[in-house]
Design a protein around this motif. Structure first.
Motif, PDB file in Angstrom:
ATOM      1  N   ARG A  64       0.743  -1.506   0.523  1.00 49.25           N
ATOM      2  CA  ARG A  64       0.469   0.416  -0.012  1.00 49.25           C
ATOM      3  C   ARG A  64       1.552   0.720   0.059  1.00 49.25           C
ATOM      4  NH1 ARG A  64      -3.572   3.326  -1.106  1.00 49.25           N
ATOM      5  NH2 ARG A  64      -4.909   4.379   0.247  1.00 49.25           N
ATOM      6  N   ARG A  65       1.858   1.393   0.935  1.00 48.17           N
ATOM      7  CA  ARG A  65       2.825   2.583   0.359  1.00 48.17           C
ATOM      8  C   ARG A  65       3.887   2.476  -0.541  1.00 48.17           C
ATOM      9  NH1 ARG A  65       7.446   3.671   0.907  1.00 48.17           N
ATOM     10  NH2 ARG A  65       8.993   1.516   0.397  1.00 48.17           N
ATOM     11  N   ARG A  66       4.234   1.710  -0.968  1.00 45.42           N
ATOM     12  CA  ARG A  66       4.168   1.930  -2.656  1.00 45.42           C
ATOM     13  C   ARG A  66       3.686   2.054  -3.175  1.00 45.42           C
ATOM     14  NH1 ARG A  66       7.086  -3.130  -1.400  1.00 45.42           N
ATOM     15  NH2 ARG A  66       5.699  -4.050  -2.561  1.00 45.42           N
ATOM     16  N   GLU A  67       2.305   1.863  -3.332  1.00 47.38           N
ATOM     17  CA  GLU A  67       0.938   2.182  -4.171  1.00 47.38           C
ATOM     18  C   GLU A  67       0.925   3.686  -4.220  1.00 47.38           C
ATOM     19  OE1 GLU A  67      -3.723   0.603  -4.939  1.00 47.38           O
ATOM     20  OE2 GLU A  67      -2.823   0.454  -3.344  1.00 47.38           O
ATOM     21  N   LEU A  68       0.799   4.407  -3.119  1.00 50.40           N
ATOM     22  CA  LEU A  68       0.583   5.895  -2.633  1.00 50.40           C
ATOM     23  C   LEU A  68       1.490   6.475  -3.121  1.00 50.40           C
ATOM     24  CD1 LEU A  68      -0.076   5.565   0.505  1.00 50.40           C
ATOM     25  CD2 LEU A  68      -1.558   6.825  -0.223  1.00 50.40           C
ATOM     26  N   GLY A  69       2.507   6.104  -3.171  1.00 51.66           N
ATOM     27  CA  GLY A  69       3.980   6.857  -3.799  1.00 51.66           C
ATOM     28  C   GLY A  69       4.276   6.649  -4.959  1.00 51.66           C
TER      29      GLY A  69
END
Length: 356
Positions: free
Chosen positions: A320-325
């Protein structure tokens, strides 16, 4: 077009966000075929910290006083298709008076600090602009959009107030997956008294509550008496070319907005776009208009207090963190690069020139 710009600085990024803005904008204007001459007032704190003394995409002229500047370069200034005067320019009032007195030379004011400018105009303390000068500009270009633009026109008589937001240079800011993540949360910004309380709430409080977390604050002019958490690293200054590595070494980065800009709304910061371009998830304070730049929850995370920050840092899973970025970066590249701003500025200048 032949463009003359009076700006705070383009040669030094020390303690200001003006240089990176001008560098990206002027470079893209040059790529679009325009010729730019940039006038910068000599200042000891910039001359001692010049990280780009001779920008390759414009002619840069350093001057000691407006009198000397106009005595030497009056012909060049008078021959410009447009003169643009930026906020916080030393002797900016005198420069504006002189260029608006020139015949057949349209003038624009470029306000990189709009809410601060308007607050100082209201209190009579603005040192680089006077209210009676505003109707003499053909364009008032503003880092802040939304209702502020109408206020500039209705209250101060601006002929045309238009948004020219900050932007990011994608040639400097992009993901570097090979950089190891050194910090859980980072913040980059020059010290400001009105920005320190939210920084204490959204950064220092979570750092103290999570002793095992890794935190970092970069930026100059912070008072020596600030009691930083023990798990917080301090970096005094980062040159623009070091910003990418700094952001990419963070799991999340924090965006904190100055009080005047929170009240005005529609005031994105350069650092917000820089971090997003590096595909680093941004945790931001809340302000009106944020959703017009990034979609909360899918492209940016919004925090109202330290509990929100802690939840993001400890509970957002890595995918999820990578998707946000990735989504934040995609939004920046389609809407908020220096090339976008140069094209917008060109359109404003061409349209206004027809009515001049």
């Amino acid at each position: 077009m032949k463009l003359v710009i009076f700006g705070l600085t383009i040669t030094s990024s020390w303690g200001n966000g003006h240089a990176t803005t001008y560098r990206g904008l002027v470079r893209e204007l040059e790529r679009r075929g325009h010729q730019v001459t940039f006038f910068e007032r000599e200042a000891p704190w910039y001359s001692a910290n010049r990280d780009l003394p001779e920008p390759p995409y414009c002619r840069t002229i350093l001057y000691n006083s407006i009198d000397d500047c106009f005595a030497t370069f009056a012909y060049e200034i008078a021959g410009a298709d447009w003169v643009i005067i930026g906020s916080y320019v030393p002797d900016g009032i005198e420069a504006a008076e002189r260029v608006t007195d020139l015949k057949d030379v349209p003038v624009a004011f470029y306000d990189i600090d709009t809410p601060v400018t308007l607050a100082n105009l209201a209190s009579g303390t603005c040192q680089y602009l006077r209210p009676e000068l505003i109707p003499r500009f053909q364009l008032y270009l503003s880092f802040t959009g939304g209702p502020t633009l109408r206020e500039i026109e209705d209250r101060y008589g601006a002929l045309a107030a238009r948004p020219l937001y900050c932007s990011v240079d994608p040639e400097l800011h992009y993901p570097e997956p090979k950089i190891a993540q050194r910090w859980d949360l980072g913040y980059l910004g020059t010290y400001s008294p009105d920005r320190q309380p939210p920084l204490e709430r959204l950064f220092c409080a979570p750092a103290r509550d999570w002793p095992k977390g890794r935190f970092v604050v970069a930026g100059p002019q912070y008072p020596a008496g600030i009691d930083w958490p023990l798990n917080t690293q301090r970096i005094e200054h980062l040159a623009p070319q070091e910003h990418r590595g700094f952001y990419c070494a963070q799991r999340f980065t924090l965006n904190v907005t100055r009080a005047d800009m929170v009240r005005a709304g529609y005031s994105p910061s350069v650092r917000l776009f820089e971090a997003a371009a590096c595909a680093v998830p941004v945790i931001s304070d809340r302000w009106e208009g944020l959703e017009s730049f990034f979609a909360p929850g899918s492209e940016i995370l919004v925090a109202d207090g330290p509990a929100d920050v802690m939840r993001y840092l400890r509970e957002v899973p890595e995918p999820r963190r990578r998707e946000l970025g990735a989504k934040a970066r995609a939004r920046v590249l389609t809407s908020h690069t220096a090339a976008h701003r140069a094209a917008e500025l060109e359109e404003y200048l061409v349209r206004a020139a027809f009515s001049y």
